[in-house]
Design a protein around this motif. Structure first.
Motif, PDB file in Angstrom:
ATOM      1  N   LYS A   1     -10.564   1.816 -13.992  1.00  0.00           N
ATOM      2  CA  LYS A   1      -9.730   2.975 -14.287  1.00  0.00           C
ATOM      3  C   LYS A   1      -8.246   2.612 -14.353  1.00  0.00           C
ATOM      4  CE  LYS A   1     -11.439   6.050 -11.208  1.00  0.00           C
ATOM      5  NZ  LYS A   1     -11.732   7.394 -10.701  1.00  0.00           N
ATOM      6  N   SER A   2      -7.912   1.332 -14.528  1.00  0.00           N
ATOM      7  CA  SER A   2      -6.504   0.912 -14.583  1.00  0.00           C
ATOM      8  C   SER A   2      -5.743   1.741 -15.599  1.00  0.00           C
ATOM      9  CB  SER A   2      -6.392  -0.550 -15.006  1.00  0.00           C
ATOM     10  OG  SER A   2      -7.100  -1.366 -14.157  1.00  0.00           O
ATOM     11  N   TYR A   3      -4.583   2.177 -15.215  1.00  0.00           N
ATOM     12  CA  TYR A   3      -3.759   2.922 -16.156  1.00  0.00           C
ATOM     13  C   TYR A   3      -2.282   2.865 -15.750  1.00  0.00           C
ATOM     14  CZ  TYR A   3      -1.802   6.929 -18.693  1.00  0.00           C
ATOM     15  OH  TYR A   3      -1.028   7.737 -19.469  1.00  0.00           O
ATOM     16  N   SER A   4      -1.957   3.466 -14.602  1.00  0.00           N
ATOM     17  CA  SER A   4      -0.556   3.598 -14.205  1.00  0.00           C
ATOM     18  C   SER A   4       0.161   2.256 -14.099  1.00  0.00           C
ATOM     19  CB  SER A   4      -0.435   4.315 -12.863  1.00  0.00           C
ATOM     20  OG  SER A   4      -1.208   5.459 -12.835  1.00  0.00           O
ATOM     21  N   GLN A   5      -0.516   1.257 -13.468  1.00  0.00           N
ATOM     22  CA  GLN A   5       0.175  -0.021 -13.276  1.00  0.00           C
ATOM     23  C   GLN A   5       0.601  -0.589 -14.619  1.00  0.00           C
ATOM     24  OE1 GLN A   5      -3.161   0.560 -12.621  1.00  0.00           O
ATOM     25  NE2 GLN A   5      -3.908  -1.215 -11.476  1.00  0.00           N
TER      26      GLN A   5
ATOM     27  N   PHE B   1      -1.037 -10.489 -20.031  1.00  0.00           N
ATOM     28  CA  PHE B   1      -2.190 -10.405 -19.129  1.00  0.00           C
ATOM     29  C   PHE B   1      -1.857 -11.037 -17.786  1.00  0.00           C
ATOM     30  CE2 PHE B   1      -6.579 -11.864 -17.902  1.00  0.00           C
ATOM     31  CZ  PHE B   1      -7.044 -10.597 -17.623  1.00  0.00           C
ATOM     32  N   PHE B   2      -1.134 -12.161 -17.850  1.00  0.00           N
ATOM     33  CA  PHE B   2      -0.731 -12.836 -16.614  1.00  0.00           C
ATOM     34  C   PHE B   2       0.046 -11.881 -15.714  1.00  0.00           C
ATOM     35  CE2 PHE B   2       2.487 -15.263 -14.262  1.00  0.00           C
ATOM     36  CZ  PHE B   2       1.655 -16.093 -13.531  1.00  0.00           C
ATOM     37  N   VAL B   3       1.018 -11.175 -16.311  1.00  0.00           N
ATOM     38  CA  VAL B   3       1.841 -10.258 -15.514  1.00  0.00           C
ATOM     39  C   VAL B   3       0.976  -9.121 -14.969  1.00  0.00           C
ATOM     40  CG1 VAL B   3       3.888  -8.820 -15.476  1.00  0.00           C
ATOM     41  CG2 VAL B   3       3.835 -10.834 -16.911  1.00  0.00           C
ATOM     42  N   ILE B   4       0.066  -8.598 -15.800  1.00  0.00           N
ATOM     43  CA  ILE B   4      -0.807  -7.512 -15.342  1.00  0.00           C
ATOM     44  C   ILE B   4      -1.616  -7.958 -14.127  1.00  0.00           C
ATOM     45  CG2 ILE B   4      -2.824  -6.109 -15.953  1.00  0.00           C
ATOM     46  CD1 ILE B   4      -1.795  -6.042 -18.810  1.00  0.00           C
ATOM     47  N   VAL B   5      -2.170  -9.177 -14.211  1.00  0.00           N
ATOM     48  CA  VAL B   5      -3.007  -9.658 -13.104  1.00  0.00           C
ATOM     49  C   VAL B   5      -2.162  -9.885 -11.857  1.00  0.00           C
ATOM     50  CG1 VAL B   5      -4.443 -11.574 -12.320  1.00  0.00           C
ATOM     51  CG2 VAL B   5      -4.782 -10.618 -14.586  1.00  0.00           C
ATOM     52  N   VAL B   6      -0.983 -10.514 -12.038  1.00  0.00           N
ATOM     53  CA  VAL B   6      -0.118 -10.761 -10.875  1.00  0.00           C
ATOM     54  C   VAL B   6       0.244  -9.441 -10.210  1.00  0.00           C
ATOM     55  CG1 VAL B   6       2.181 -11.514 -10.155  1.00  0.00           C
ATOM     56  CG2 VAL B   6       0.830 -12.948 -11.671  1.00  0.00           C
ATOM     57  N   TYR B   7       0.610  -8.464 -11.008  1.00  0.00           N
ATOM     58  CA  TYR B   7       1.007  -7.182 -10.419  1.00  0.00           C
ATOM     59  C   TYR B   7      -0.183  -6.488  -9.764  1.00  0.00           C
ATOM     60  CZ  TYR B   7       2.823  -2.511  -9.776  1.00  0.00           C
ATOM     61  OH  TYR B   7       3.191  -1.314  -9.220  1.00  0.00           O
TER      62      TYR B   7
ATOM     63  N   TYR C   1       0.823  -1.217   0.000  1.00  0.00           N
ATOM     64  CA  TYR C   1       0.000   0.000   0.000  1.00  0.00           C
ATOM     65  C   TYR C   1       0.850   1.258   0.000  1.00  0.00           C
ATOM     66  CZ  TYR C   1      -3.741   3.206   1.154  1.00  0.00           C
ATOM     67  OH  TYR C   1      -4.638   4.229   1.117  1.00  0.00           O
ATOM     68  N   VAL C   2       1.971   1.224   0.725  1.00  0.00           N
ATOM     69  CA  VAL C   2       2.773   2.444   0.834  1.00  0.00           C
ATOM     70  C   VAL C   2       3.850   2.512  -0.241  1.00  0.00           C
ATOM     71  CG1 VAL C   2       2.419   2.961   3.250  1.00  0.00           C
ATOM     72  CG2 VAL C   2       4.169   1.337   2.604  1.00  0.00           C
ATOM     73  N   THR C   3       3.686   1.757  -1.315  1.00  0.00           N
ATOM     74  CA  THR C   3       4.683   1.868  -2.376  1.00  0.00           C
ATOM     75  C   THR C   3       4.075   2.573  -3.569  1.00  0.00           C
ATOM     76  OG1 THR C   3       4.046  -0.272  -3.192  1.00  0.00           O
ATOM     77  CG2 THR C   3       5.933  -0.188  -1.721  1.00  0.00           C
ATOM     78  N   ASN C   4       4.964   3.007  -4.404  1.00  0.00           N
ATOM     79  CA  ASN C   4       4.606   3.761  -5.586  1.00  0.00           C
ATOM     80  C   ASN C   4       4.265   2.779  -6.714  1.00  0.00           C
ATOM     81  OD1 ASN C   4       5.031   5.321  -7.970  1.00  0.00           O
ATOM     82  ND2 ASN C   4       6.036   6.817  -6.653  1.00  0.00           N
ATOM     83  N   ALA C   5       3.065   2.888  -7.263  1.00  0.00           N
ATOM     84  CA  ALA C   5       2.633   1.933  -8.290  1.00  0.00           C
ATOM     85  C   ALA C   5       3.563   1.955  -9.505  1.00  0.00           C
ATOM     86  CB  ALA C   5       1.200   2.228  -8.724  1.00  0.00           C
ATOM     87  N   ILE C   6       4.081   3.131  -9.843  1.00  0.00           N
ATOM     88  CA  ILE C   6       4.989   3.240 -10.977  1.00  0.00           C
ATOM     89  C   ILE C   6       6.306   2.519 -10.674  1.00  0.00           C
ATOM     90  CG2 ILE C   6       6.377   4.883 -12.302  1.00  0.00           C
ATOM     91  CD1 ILE C   6       3.557   5.066 -13.139  1.00  0.00           C
ATOM     92  N   ALA C   7       6.862   2.783  -9.488  1.00  0.00           N
ATOM     93  CA  ALA C   7       8.166   2.212  -9.140  1.00  0.00           C
ATOM     94  C   ALA C   7       8.115   0.694  -9.125  1.00  0.00           C
ATOM     95  CB  ALA C   7       8.620   2.748  -7.784  1.00  0.00           C
ATOM     96  N   LEU C   8       7.105   0.144  -8.431  1.00  0.00           N
ATOM     97  CA  LEU C   8       7.037  -1.307  -8.345  1.00  0.00           C
ATOM     98  C   LEU C   8       6.666  -1.927  -9.684  1.00  0.00           C
ATOM     99  CD1 LEU C   8       7.668  -3.216  -6.039  1.00  0.00           C
ATOM    100  CD2 LEU C   8       7.545  -0.857  -5.364  1.00  0.00           C
ATOM    101  N   GLY C   9       5.918  -1.208 -10.496  1.00  0.00           N
ATOM    102  CA  GLY C   9       5.632  -1.693 -11.847  1.00  0.00           C
ATOM    103  C   GLY C   9       6.918  -1.888 -12.624  1.00  0.00           C
TER     104      GLY C   9
END
Lengths: 364, 310
Positions: A290-294, A220-226, A172-180
């Motif tokens: 609204k998925s976008y950044s990840q 898609f697999f990676v998107i779902v896992v992330y 929760y406290v991480t940056n979605a861009i960074a961890l992506g």
């Protein structure tokens, strides 16, 4: 204020000659300002105080929220809407009138549903809609189920509970861009990726997960896992706080009746947790729609890349809106606005359907 | 589950019960540990990779042998130099982000407290109508507003300025709503008592309500700071160039952490330099992590109570 008369009030004639009520409770006489002669000051009326407190927030809310909603809605219904960055007003109606006045302009703006027609003819929009639908349908139930199971397990252990809870909260406290971007590296193709190394231990050949020529489903697999990794923290936290309010007597009673663990979960935990489940379901559906950044963080290589050879393989509705919003192509902005109105309708529909479905299943 | 006394018919039954209990515990902890590893692995991978030099990493990739342990043979600070140095420019990203986060949080808290106070405690005409309209807008996706806000920003000449970052999302209906509820829970008698003591509305707000509502205000501050730190879409739109008027020159890079990370490390300079990319991500993550460790209780309580993604 009804019992005002019961207090010892007196009528005082103020400097300007008007009579006002004065009570020991100074501004119990509400909503009217008056001059306090004894203290030489003007007591502000209550409504003015209210507006003074409200105005700072209200100005910004009107300029950056209320007006944009109306304006964007209007743009979506103007055919051939064009906007020259910085030079024209942001007011759709001003642009509209200016274009009418400027007879040399080759583009004529008029009201209509051209933008929606354009969108429905646009292959990219249907792709975005399909992708968003798939992401919503697969990702949300999976994340909720995994989150619920973890929360129930977490709730039934004693030692180390706080430690595990903190660990599960970390995403929760991480940056979605960074961890992506970290997931992007972890799922590199060939032997470079951590994940390929891991599955290599089980004798599985390396997979091209996210590369331009990768298959749609590996992406898609990676998107779902992330998405699961990224979204699980909040759900666990909410479920945990819901679980802690369930009376333990229900469990004891069920155990005396010889109910199995699965029956207890299905017949007691889930129904009693249903308000939290509904809340999480509604917010997750909106979030996933609204998925976008990840997704752009996962694919990288280019400012806006949704995978595949043309960078649009997993484009979402929001991705579609931003793509057209930043496009210099004429009438692109109208499409972006129409896209955002469709997104709004989708979200409203999703929410309404969920409330309708849950009506008889949620126990408050 | 509650501790309870259990009585058994026989020794064998008791043994079976105990064995079952142990197995359940082992399964529970096993499952939680596996899921915990799933959560922790990206962090671990981020840390070990940040200490590898690009050459060493590429060599590992060529040989198909990722080194998953931190050993002295491949230990290097090369990536840290890159990220903080001229090409990575993370120092600037930090300054920009901290400045934006602090100023916008202060702005948000002041406007939200005042507005929530007006909605909760002051009587005036039209109050309920305005509040209902504001609540209604919470359903509307931000993308719809973004389209016009982007134009407004350009028309105001706010592109690549802090004003665009601070003011456009400076007021949140959700925070006003959340604060209003806290304010309304404060008993009315306190307000009347304060009036008798000669307090006006604003003195009451400052001396009574704000201290009482402090936990909620701190939660809002934390959520707002975290939101500013993680913001990506809006900064990417309006703050991706050089600051137009600082020191009279267009020298100051306006990127914040997220969009700076994305544009520098994912797209251009370091797009094919995996360890640099991962180290950049680490730098975007660490400050928030430290913040989390310090305010862990506040954050977890605040998030579960308010229920939003910051």
């Amino acid at each position: 204020m009804a019992n005002l008369k019961e207090r010892n009030e007196e009528v005082v004639v103020t400097a300007n000659g008007s009579a006002v009520l004065q009570t020991p409770y100074i501004d119990a006489v509400t909503n009217k300002g008056y001059l306090d002669v004894k203290q030489h000051k003007w007591i502000m009326p209550e409504w003015l105080k209210g507006w003074i407190a409200l105005i700072p927030a209200l100005i910004f809310l009107i300029v950056f929220m209320i007006y944009p909603i109306i304006n964007s809605f209007m743009i979506s219904f103007i055919n051939n809407f064009y906007w020259v960055g910085g030079s024209n007003s942001s007011l759709a109606i001003v642009n509209f009138i200016a274009s009418r006045a400027n007879t040399r302009s080759s583009i004529v703006q008029s009201f209509g549903i051209q933008n929606y027609v354009n969108i429905f003819k646009d292959q990219l929009f249907w792709q975005a809609l399909g992708n968003t639908g798939l992401i919503v349908i697969v990702e949300v139930p999976l994340t909720i189920l995994v989150g619920l199971i973890i929360a129930v397990c977490l709730h039934s252990i004693k030692p180390l509970q706080g430690f595990y809870q903190t660990v599960f909260f970390l995403p929760y406290v991480t940056n979605a861009i960074a961890l992506g971007m970290v997931f992007n590296v972890m799922f590199s193709d060939g032997s470079a990726g951590l994940f390929n190394t891991l599955i290599g231990w089980f004798g599985i050949n390396p997979v091209n997960w996210l590369g331009a020529s990768a298959s749609k489903w590996s992406m898609f697999f990676v998107i779902v896992v992330y998405s699961i990794w990224n979204g699980i923290a909040f759900k666990i936290l909410v479920f945990m706080s819901g679980l802690s309010t369930i009376d333990k007597q229900y469990y004891d009673a069920a155990r005396i009746d010889g109910a199995s663990k699965f029956t207890i979960f299905r017949r007691i935990t889930v129904p009693l947790l249903s308000p939290q489940i509904l809340y999480i379901t509604v917010t997750s559906f909106i979030g996933a729609a609204k998925s976008y950044s990840q997704i752009i963080a996962l694919f990288g290589a280019g400012p806006v890349n949704f995978g595949g050879t043309d960078g649009t393989r997993w484009i979402t509705i929001v991705g579609f809106i931003y793509k057209y919003m930043q496009s210099t192509q004429e009438s692109a902005l109208g499409r972006a606005a129409a896209g955002s109105v469709i997104l709004l309708i989708l979200i409203l529909l999703l929410t309404l359907v969920q409330f309708a479905v849950s009506k008889n299943r949620v126990h408050y | 589950m509650a501790e309870h006394e259990v009585y058994f018919a026989s020794e064998a039954q008791m043994r079976r019960y105990k064995a079952q209990k142990i197995i359940t515990q082992v399964l529970l902890y096993g499952f939680l540990t596996i899921m915990g590893l799933f959560i922790v692995i990206p962090f671990y991978y981020m840390i070990i990779t940040s200490f590898k030099s690009t050459d060493a990493y590429n060599l590992e990739v060529q040989h198909g042998q990722l080194n998953l342990l931190l050993t002295s043979s491949n230990f290097s600070f090369e990536q840290y130099g890159k990220v903080m140095g001229k090409s990575g420019d993370f120092g600037t990203f930090y300054l920009n982000t901290i400045y934006t986060a602090v100023v916008s949080t202060a702005f948000t808290v002041v406007t939200s407290v005042l507005a929530a106070f007006a909605f909760a405690r002051v009587n005036f005409k039209g109050k309920d109508l305005i509040f209902t309209i504001l609540l209604g807008t919470m359903m509307i996706p931000g993308e719809m507003m973004m389209i016009t806000n982007f134009q407004t920003t350009m028309a105001l000449n706010w592109k690549d300025t802090f004003a665009a970052l601070i003011f456009v999302h400076g007021v949140s209906v959700f925070y006003i709503f959340y604060l209003r509820q806290t304010f309304q829970q404060i008993p009315n008698e306190l307000f009347l008592a304060a009036k008798v003591d000669g307090y006006g509305h604003f003195a009451y707000l400052w001396k009574c309500m704000i201290p009482i509502a402090m936990p909620t205000i701190v939660t809002i501050m934390i959520l707002s700071l975290m939101g500013a730190w993680n913001a990506y879409i809006w900064p990417q739109l309006v703050a991706s160039g050089k600051h137009p008027w600082l020191f009279g020159k267009n020298v100051h890079d306006m990127h914040l952490v997220s969009n700076g990370l994305m544009s520098k490390f994912q797209s251009t300079e370091f797009a094919s330099d995996d360890p640099a990319k991962v180290t950049g991500s680490l730098f975007a993550t660490i400050p928030l992590f430290i913040f989390f460790l310090i305010f862990r209780k506040y954050i977890m309580r605040g998030v579960s109570r308010s229920g939003i993604k910051g």
